[in-house]
Motif scaffolding. Structure first.
Motif, short mmCIF file in Angstrom:
data_model
loop_
_atom_site.label_atom_id
_atom_site.label_comp_id
_atom_site.label_asym_id
_atom_site.label_seq_id
_atom_site.Cartn_x
_atom_site.Cartn_y
_atom_site.Cartn_z
N ARG A 71 32.67 -18.90 28.27
CA ARG A 71 33.85 -18.53 27.50
C ARG A 71 35.09 -19.33 27.88
O ARG A 71 36.07 -19.30 27.16
CB ARG A 71 34.13 -17.02 27.68
N VAL A 72 35.03 -19.99 29.03
CA VAL A 72 36.20 -20.76 29.47
C VAL A 72 35.75 -22.14 29.94
O VAL A 72 34.84 -22.25 30.76
CB VAL A 72 36.98 -20.02 30.59
N ARG A 73 36.37 -23.16 29.41
CA ARG A 73 36.04 -24.53 29.77
C ARG A 73 37.13 -25.09 30.69
O ARG A 73 38.29 -25.20 30.31
CB ARG A 73 35.94 -25.40 28.51
N ALA A 94 49.85 -19.35 37.30
CA ALA A 94 49.61 -19.27 35.86
C ALA A 94 50.56 -18.25 35.25
O ALA A 94 51.32 -17.58 35.96
CB ALA A 94 48.16 -18.91 35.57
N GLY A 95 50.52 -18.14 33.93
CA GLY A 95 51.29 -17.13 33.22
C GLY A 95 50.36 -16.25 32.40
O GLY A 95 49.15 -16.44 32.40
N HIS A 96 50.94 -15.29 31.71
CA HIS A 96 50.15 -14.40 30.86
C HIS A 96 49.88 -15.10 29.52
O HIS A 96 50.37 -14.69 28.47
CB HIS A 96 50.89 -13.09 30.63
N SER A 97 49.10 -16.15 29.58
CA SER A 97 48.78 -16.92 28.38
C SER A 97 47.28 -17.05 28.26
O SER A 97 46.56 -17.11 29.26
CB SER A 97 49.41 -18.32 28.46
N GLY A 98 46.77 -17.10 27.01
CA GLY A 98 45.32 -17.11 26.82
C GLY A 98 44.76 -15.76 27.24
O GLY A 98 45.37 -14.72 26.99
N ASN A 99 43.63 -15.77 27.94
CA ASN A 99 43.10 -14.54 28.54
C ASN A 99 43.17 -14.71 30.05
O ASN A 99 42.24 -15.20 30.68
CB ASN A 99 41.65 -14.30 28.08
N TRP A 100 44.31 -14.34 30.61
CA TRP A 100 44.58 -14.52 32.03
C TRP A 100 43.59 -13.75 32.91
O TRP A 100 43.31 -14.15 34.03
CB TRP A 100 46.01 -14.15 32.35
N ARG A 210 43.97 -20.93 24.11
CA ARG A 210 42.94 -20.37 23.24
C ARG A 210 42.38 -21.49 22.36
O ARG A 210 43.13 -22.17 21.65
CB ARG A 210 43.54 -19.27 22.36
N VAL A 211 41.10 -21.70 22.43
CA VAL A 211 40.43 -22.74 21.63
C VAL A 211 39.96 -22.15 20.30
O VAL A 211 40.15 -22.73 19.24
CB VAL A 211 39.24 -23.35 22.40
N GLY A 214 37.46 -15.89 21.42
CA GLY A 214 36.59 -15.69 22.56
C GLY A 214 36.34 -16.91 23.42
O GLY A 214 35.56 -16.86 24.36
N ARG A 215 37.02 -18.03 23.11
CA ARG A 215 36.80 -19.27 23.85
C ARG A 215 38.15 -19.84 24.29
O ARG A 215 39.10 -19.89 23.50
CB ARG A 215 36.07 -20.30 23.00
N TYR A 216 38.21 -20.30 25.55
CA TYR A 216 39.46 -20.78 26.13
C TYR A 216 39.22 -22.06 26.92
O TYR A 216 38.08 -22.37 27.30
CB TYR A 216 40.05 -19.72 27.07
N SER A 217 40.28 -22.80 27.15
CA SER A 217 40.21 -23.98 28.01
C SER A 217 41.30 -23.87 29.06
O SER A 217 42.34 -23.23 28.84
CB SER A 217 40.37 -25.27 27.21
N VAL A 218 41.06 -24.48 30.23
CA VAL A 218 42.03 -24.46 31.31
C VAL A 218 42.23 -25.89 31.82
O VAL A 218 41.26 -26.60 32.09
CB VAL A 218 41.56 -23.57 32.48
#
Length: 269
Positions: A71-73, A94-100, A210-211, A214-218
């Protein structure tokens, strides 16, 4: 799963009208150049994202580590690994961005070392225990925000990563520093900077995007490798500016329902 998140969204947005005025006020003050229709659109997208994040977190118990990592790349994990190879512990801001929450949960799997996450104790004991049970199931160790430095100091001889969310509002009596964040005078926590300088730990910013659903990148960015040589407030200003840029890039992915600007800066005499 996301059918249920739509029900959560409908309840929060249309029935409970959860903090809708706060979100609108925060958005209008942060984006004075945007029209009211643009602000309303961001607010609607924010509530949809927030509902999906909430439901994702509540379902994390269903997935093992490999499924969570799907779910996270992590775009550049070599940034973290390079410090690990040097035997250097690190601070990840980090901040409260995406799914922290997903970021914190999967960090131990990505770092491959002991990973601590600083968090406030929730007033509701049941919710506090539930969310911490979810957070720690893949190896993250929770330390209380107020005692994070003392907790980390006990592990100074070990290799570890400390995960700090740095965009919350400090209590009024604990405000030490104001900066301009999202076009507003904003008090900020100095915890990451204080800990980094006291323990001489490199500081890395984690930008979560958020990509798709349900999918995110870091992406990791090194703020400093030598914190003791930085100027006062320099580390803080750097991670605040990085978060500011990230929010402007994806304005609906930040936690707008938080009362981030409840404290107002007094005019200089």
């Amino acid at each position: 799963m996301y059918r249920v998140s739509w029900i959560i969204y409908a309840f929060l947005f249309y029935i409970a009208r959860y903090r809708r005025k706060i979100v609108i006020e925060n958005l209008r003050n942060s984006f004075p150049e945007k029209s009211y229709s643009q602000i309303r659109l961001i607010r609607k997208r924010y509530f949809k994202n927030f509902s999906e994040i909430f439901h994702e977190v509540m379902n994390f118990r269903k997935y093992d580590g490999s499924q969570m990592l799907e779910r996270v790349r992590y775009e550049n994990p070599e940034v973290i690994q390079s410090f690990k190879e040097q035997g250097s512990s690190i601070i990840i801001v980090a901040g409260h961005s995406g799914n922290w929450e997903l970021l914190g949960i999967t960090l131990p799997l990505m770092t491959g070392c002991r990973t601590f996450g600083a968090a406030k104790r929730q007033s509701d004991t049941f919710f506090n225990n539930e969310i911490n049970d979810i957070r720690t199931r893949l190896g993250l160790e929770i330390v209380q925000s107020k005692s994070a430095y003392r907790a980390l100091l006990k592990h100074r001889s070990e290799l570890f990563a400390a995960f700090l969310i740095a965009d919350q509002t400090p209590p009024k009596g604990e405000i030490e520093y104001w900066t301009v964040f999202m076009n507003q005078d904003t008090p900020v926590f100095l915890g990451p900077e204080h800990i980094a300088k006291a323990m001489d730990l490199p500081v890395i910013f984690a930008a979560m995007r958020r990509v798709e659903k349900g999918r995110y990148s870091v992406t990791f960015s090194v703020i400093t490798e030598t914190p003791v040589s930085t100027e006062k407030y320099e580390i803080t200003e750097r991670h605040v500016r990085m978060l500011d840029d990230l929010i402007n890039e994806q304005p609906d992915s930040w936690l707008w329902s938080h009362r981030r600007w409840k404290h107002k800066k007094e005019p200089d005499n």
